[in-house]
Scaffold this active site. Sequence first.
Site, PDB file in Angstrom:
ATOM      1  N   GLU A 119      -1.098  -5.358  -9.229  1.00 13.48           N
ATOM      2  CA  GLU A 119      -1.497  -5.429  -7.820  1.00 13.48           C
ATOM      3  C   GLU A 119      -0.587  -6.339  -6.990  1.00 13.48           C
ATOM      4  O   GLU A 119      -0.351  -6.060  -5.826  1.00 13.48           O
ATOM      5  CB  GLU A 119      -2.951  -5.897  -7.693  1.00 13.48           C
ATOM      6  N   GLU A 160      -3.348  -6.758 -13.126  1.00 17.17           N
ATOM      7  CA  GLU A 160      -1.977  -6.359 -13.433  1.00 17.17           C
ATOM      8  C   GLU A 160      -1.498  -5.224 -12.520  1.00 17.17           C
ATOM      9  O   GLU A 160      -2.169  -4.217 -12.345  1.00 17.17           O
ATOM     10  CB  GLU A 160      -1.873  -5.912 -14.888  1.00 17.17           C
ATOM     11  N   GLU A 202     -15.770   7.850   3.328  1.00 15.22           N
ATOM     12  CA  GLU A 202     -15.934   6.570   2.646  1.00 15.22           C
ATOM     13  C   GLU A 202     -16.668   5.542   3.500  1.00 15.22           C
ATOM     14  O   GLU A 202     -16.385   5.372   4.676  1.00 15.22           O
ATOM     15  CB  GLU A 202     -14.566   5.992   2.270  1.00 15.22           C
ATOM     16  N   ARG A 234       0.854  -1.182   0.000  1.00 23.66           N
ATOM     17  CA  ARG A 234       0.000   0.000   0.000  1.00 23.66           C
ATOM     18  C   ARG A 234       0.891   1.233   0.000  1.00 23.66           C
ATOM     19  O   ARG A 234       1.604   1.508   0.968  1.00 23.66           O
ATOM     20  CB  ARG A 234      -0.929  -0.006   1.214  1.00 23.66           C
ATOM     21  N   SER A 261     -13.148   5.367   8.752  1.00 20.87           N
ATOM     22  CA  SER A 261     -12.510   6.304   9.671  1.00 20.87           C
ATOM     23  C   SER A 261     -13.315   7.602   9.654  1.00 20.87           C
ATOM     24  O   SER A 261     -12.914   8.585   9.031  1.00 20.87           O
ATOM     25  CB  SER A 261     -11.059   6.550   9.239  1.00 20.87           C
ATOM     26  N   ALA A 297     -11.062  -6.754  -1.015  1.00 26.05           N
ATOM     27  CA  ALA A 297     -11.975  -5.625  -1.174  1.00 26.05           C
ATOM     28  C   ALA A 297     -11.754  -4.972  -2.524  1.00 26.05           C
ATOM     29  O   ALA A 297     -10.740  -5.207  -3.178  1.00 26.05           O
ATOM     30  CB  ALA A 297     -11.749  -4.605  -0.067  1.00 26.05           C
ATOM     31  N   GLU A 306      -8.780 -11.160  -6.682  1.00 26.29           N
ATOM     32  CA  GLU A 306      -7.764 -11.052  -5.640  1.00 26.29           C
ATOM     33  C   GLU A 306      -7.349 -12.393  -5.052  1.00 26.29           C
ATOM     34  O   GLU A 306      -6.183 -12.593  -4.745  1.00 26.29           O
ATOM     35  CB  GLU A 306      -8.241 -10.113  -4.525  1.00 26.29           C
TER      36      GLU A 306
END
Length: 185
Positions: free
Chosen positions: A142, A140, A120, A60, A114, A72, A97
Amino acid sequence: MTENTLPPDAQQPEQIEWSGKFITAKRRGRWEYVSRARGIRAAVILPVDQGRVILVEQFRVPLGRNCLELPAGLIGDEVGAEGEGADSAAARELEEETGFRAEHWEDLGEFFSSPGMVTESFTLLKASGLTRVGPGGGVEGENITVHEVALADIAEVIGDFRARGVAIDVKLLLLLGAGIVGESK
C-alpha cells in the site's frame, strides 16, 4: 415513490455486464453503474484530536497519481471476515494505515460516494483520543504516507497538495465545508 411513479429506467431489470472480485458493472435501462461485489461496504475514518486531523496519501491506480484522503477500508472483504462490522473494520484500518488507535468512536452515518454512477456506500466514523501505536503505512504494497495536519491549516495544506498534482478525495470537503460555504459580506 411508488413503482408507477419511478422513472422508466428504474423499472427495467438490472443486468450484470461484468463482475470481478471487488467490483460489478451493471446496467438498468440506459444507466450504467458499478457496485461493490458481494455486498462489501467501506468504513471511512475521520481521525481528529487536539486540533489536528490525520490524513493519508497513497497512489491510486484508477487516477494514475497519489491521492490525499481520509483513512478508509473495506468491511468484510477478507475470507472469514464476512460478518465484520464497520466499527471493527475502522479500528483495524486506522491502525494499519496511520499507526493510531482511538479511545473514542462516533458513528456519523451512512453516505454514498457518487450516487449517479456507483452504488457504494460507506459508514463515516469519527475517531478521537488518538494514540500512536505504530508507524502506519498500510499493509504490504500500500505504501501509505501519513500526514498530521492542524485543522486551522487544512485549506492551505489541501491547496498545496493540489498544486503539486495530488488528487484530493471528495470526502475532504468535510474539512473544508465552512470555508467553502461561508457567507459573503
